[in-house]
Motif scaffolding. Structure first.
Motif, PDB file in Angstrom:
ATOM      1  N   ILE A   1       0.793  -1.233   0.000  1.00  0.00           N
ATOM      2  CA  ILE A   1       0.000   0.000   0.000  1.00  0.00           C
ATOM      3  C   ILE A   1       0.824   1.283   0.000  1.00  0.00           C
ATOM      4  CG2 ILE A   1      -1.952  -1.107   1.129  1.00  0.00           C
ATOM      5  CD1 ILE A   1      -1.067   0.393   3.713  1.00  0.00           C
ATOM      6  N   GLY A   2       2.148   1.183   0.076  1.00  0.00           N
ATOM      7  CA  GLY A   2       2.990   2.376   0.145  1.00  0.00           C
ATOM      8  C   GLY A   2       3.020   3.164  -1.152  1.00  0.00           C
ATOM      9  N   PRO A   3       3.445   4.418  -1.086  1.00  0.00           N
ATOM     10  CA  PRO A   3       3.461   5.290  -2.262  1.00  0.00           C
ATOM     11  C   PRO A   3       4.300   4.777  -3.433  1.00  0.00           C
ATOM     12  CG  PRO A   3       3.816   6.578  -0.276  1.00  0.00           C
ATOM     13  CD  PRO A   3       3.852   5.128   0.123  1.00  0.00           C
ATOM     14  N   PHE A   4       5.300   3.956  -3.160  1.00  0.00           N
ATOM     15  CA  PHE A   4       6.162   3.451  -4.226  1.00  0.00           C
ATOM     16  C   PHE A   4       6.052   1.938  -4.387  1.00  0.00           C
ATOM     17  CE2 PHE A   4       7.974   7.544  -3.219  1.00  0.00           C
ATOM     18  CZ  PHE A   4       8.235   8.053  -4.469  1.00  0.00           C
ATOM     19  N   ASP A   5       4.987   1.359  -3.867  1.00  0.00           N
ATOM     20  CA  ASP A   5       4.813  -0.093  -3.906  1.00  0.00           C
ATOM     21  C   ASP A   5       4.003  -0.546  -5.115  1.00  0.00           C
ATOM     22  OD1 ASP A   5       6.277  -0.257  -1.581  1.00  0.00           O
ATOM     23  OD2 ASP A   5       4.528  -0.392  -0.278  1.00  0.00           O
ATOM     24  N   ASN A   6       4.336   0.002  -6.274  1.00  0.00           N
ATOM     25  CA  ASN A   6       3.679  -0.393  -7.514  1.00  0.00           C
ATOM     26  C   ASN A   6       4.579  -0.011  -8.688  1.00  0.00           C
ATOM     27  OD1 ASN A   6       2.732   2.372  -8.605  1.00  0.00           O
ATOM     28  ND2 ASN A   6       2.043   2.365  -6.470  1.00  0.00           N
ATOM     29  N   ASP A   7       4.341  -0.651  -9.812  1.00  0.00           N
ATOM     30  CA  ASP A   7       5.176  -0.442 -11.000  1.00  0.00           C
ATOM     31  C   ASP A   7       5.149   0.991 -11.515  1.00  0.00           C
ATOM     32  OD1 ASP A   7       5.962  -3.124 -11.085  1.00  0.00           O
ATOM     33  OD2 ASP A   7       4.297  -3.688 -12.390  1.00  0.00           O
ATOM     34  N   THR A   8       3.988   1.616 -11.505  1.00  0.00           N
ATOM     35  CA  THR A   8       3.870   2.971 -12.041  1.00  0.00           C
ATOM     36  C   THR A   8       4.706   3.961 -11.234  1.00  0.00           C
ATOM     37  OG1 THR A   8       1.665   2.471 -12.864  1.00  0.00           O
ATOM     38  CG2 THR A   8       2.233   4.806 -12.643  1.00  0.00           C
ATOM     39  N   ALA A   9       4.648   3.862  -9.909  1.00  0.00           N
ATOM     40  CA  ALA A   9       5.438   4.766  -9.061  1.00  0.00           C
ATOM     41  C   ALA A   9       6.933   4.495  -9.214  1.00  0.00           C
ATOM     42  CB  ALA A   9       5.010   4.633  -7.607  1.00  0.00           C
ATOM     43  N   ALA A  10       7.292   3.218  -9.349  1.00  0.00           N
ATOM     44  CA  ALA A  10       8.706   2.887  -9.549  1.00  0.00           C
ATOM     45  C   ALA A  10       9.212   3.500 -10.858  1.00  0.00           C
ATOM     46  CB  ALA A  10       8.903   1.379  -9.532  1.00  0.00           C
ATOM     47  N   ASP A  11       8.412   3.430 -11.903  1.00  0.00           N
ATOM     48  CA  ASP A  11       8.788   4.055 -13.177  1.00  0.00           C
ATOM     49  C   ASP A  11       8.859   5.581 -13.042  1.00  0.00           C
ATOM     50  OD1 ASP A  11       8.842   1.539 -14.327  1.00  0.00           O
ATOM     51  OD2 ASP A  11       6.886   1.758 -15.302  1.00  0.00           O
ATOM     52  N   PHE A  12       7.933   6.148 -12.300  1.00  0.00           N
ATOM     53  CA  PHE A  12       7.924   7.588 -12.060  1.00  0.00           C
ATOM     54  C   PHE A  12       9.216   8.017 -11.350  1.00  0.00           C
ATOM     55  CE2 PHE A  12       6.816  11.209  -9.290  1.00  0.00           C
ATOM     56  CZ  PHE A  12       6.502  12.141 -10.260  1.00  0.00           C
ATOM     57  N   SER A  13       9.703   7.199 -10.427  1.00  0.00           N
ATOM     58  CA  SER A  13      10.950   7.498  -9.714  1.00  0.00           C
ATOM     59  C   SER A  13      12.104   7.690 -10.687  1.00  0.00           C
ATOM     60  CB  SER A  13      11.308   6.362  -8.759  1.00  0.00           C
ATOM     61  OG  SER A  13      10.361   6.263  -7.757  1.00  0.00           O
ATOM     62  N   TYR A  14      12.118   6.874 -11.718  1.00  0.00           N
ATOM     63  CA  TYR A  14      13.161   6.993 -12.729  1.00  0.00           C
ATOM     64  C   TYR A  14      13.072   8.355 -13.417  1.00  0.00           C
ATOM     65  CZ  TYR A  14      15.965   6.033 -16.857  1.00  0.00           C
ATOM     66  OH  TYR A  14      16.904   6.100 -17.849  1.00  0.00           O
ATOM     67  N   ARG A  15      11.847   8.788 -13.734  1.00  0.00           N
ATOM     68  CA  ARG A  15      11.664  10.099 -14.365  1.00  0.00           C
ATOM     69  C   ARG A  15      12.137  11.226 -13.445  1.00  0.00           C
ATOM     70  NH1 ARG A  15       6.094  10.332 -16.592  1.00  0.00           N
ATOM     71  NH2 ARG A  15       5.530  11.066 -14.540  1.00  0.00           N
ATOM     72  N   VAL A  16      11.880  11.096 -12.153  1.00  0.00           N
ATOM     73  CA  VAL A  16      12.351  12.094 -11.185  1.00  0.00           C
ATOM     74  C   VAL A  16      13.881  12.099 -11.169  1.00  0.00           C
ATOM     75  CG1 VAL A  16      12.430  12.729  -8.735  1.00  0.00           C
ATOM     76  CG2 VAL A  16      10.271  11.984  -9.762  1.00  0.00           C
TER      77      VAL A  16
END
Length: 134
Positions: free
Chosen positions: A6-21
């Motif tokens: 349930i965490g903010p980075f506990d999914n594929d989309t957020a992990a991919d977003f981290s790369y963009r950041v």
């Protein structure tokens, strides 16, 4: 969307977003976060896509990490590079985005209400509370 917790980075989309950041220059990182909030807020009463919501929650977690009482983002799925000090003006935008995510019609809200909805909503509300603390 692959989700494992349930965490903010506990999914594929957020992990991919981290790369963009991470790939954004330091002086543009705040704008990347701001853009994610605005995309959510600008949906108004239209249907909110889950991917937009996930990116805004991840962005809110990064902003909240720099607030008093905020928890650092330590997951390996978050950005690898430290963020510069973020402008406090991002906080109300993050709050508005989180409020929109928790309001119908929201695909992410619907998806979570099919499983651990209350625990997930509590996590989002906790993020919101940190963002409103001065």
């Amino acid at each position: 969307m692959g989700t494992w917790d349930i965490g903010p980075f506990d999914n594929d989309t957020a992990a991919d977003f981290s790369y963009r950041v991470d790939e954004s220059p330091a002086e543009k990182k705040a704008e990347v976060l701001r853009a994610s909030f605005r995309e959510v807020i600008e949906t108004g009463e239209e249907y909110l896509d889950a991917d937009l919501a996930v990116e805004a929650i991840a962005s809110a977690a990064l902003v909240a990490a720099q607030c008093p009482g905020g928890e650092p983002v330590t997951t390996s799925y978050g950005p690898k590079n430290p963020l510069p000090d973020l402008p406090p003006e991002l906080r109300p935008e993050a709050v508005a985005a989180l409020d929109r995510i928790l309001a119908e019609p929201s695909e992410l809200l619907e998806l979570w209400e099919e499983s651990d909805g209350e625990e997930w909503k509590t996590g989002v509300r906790n993020l919101r509370a940190v963002l409103t603390t001065t």
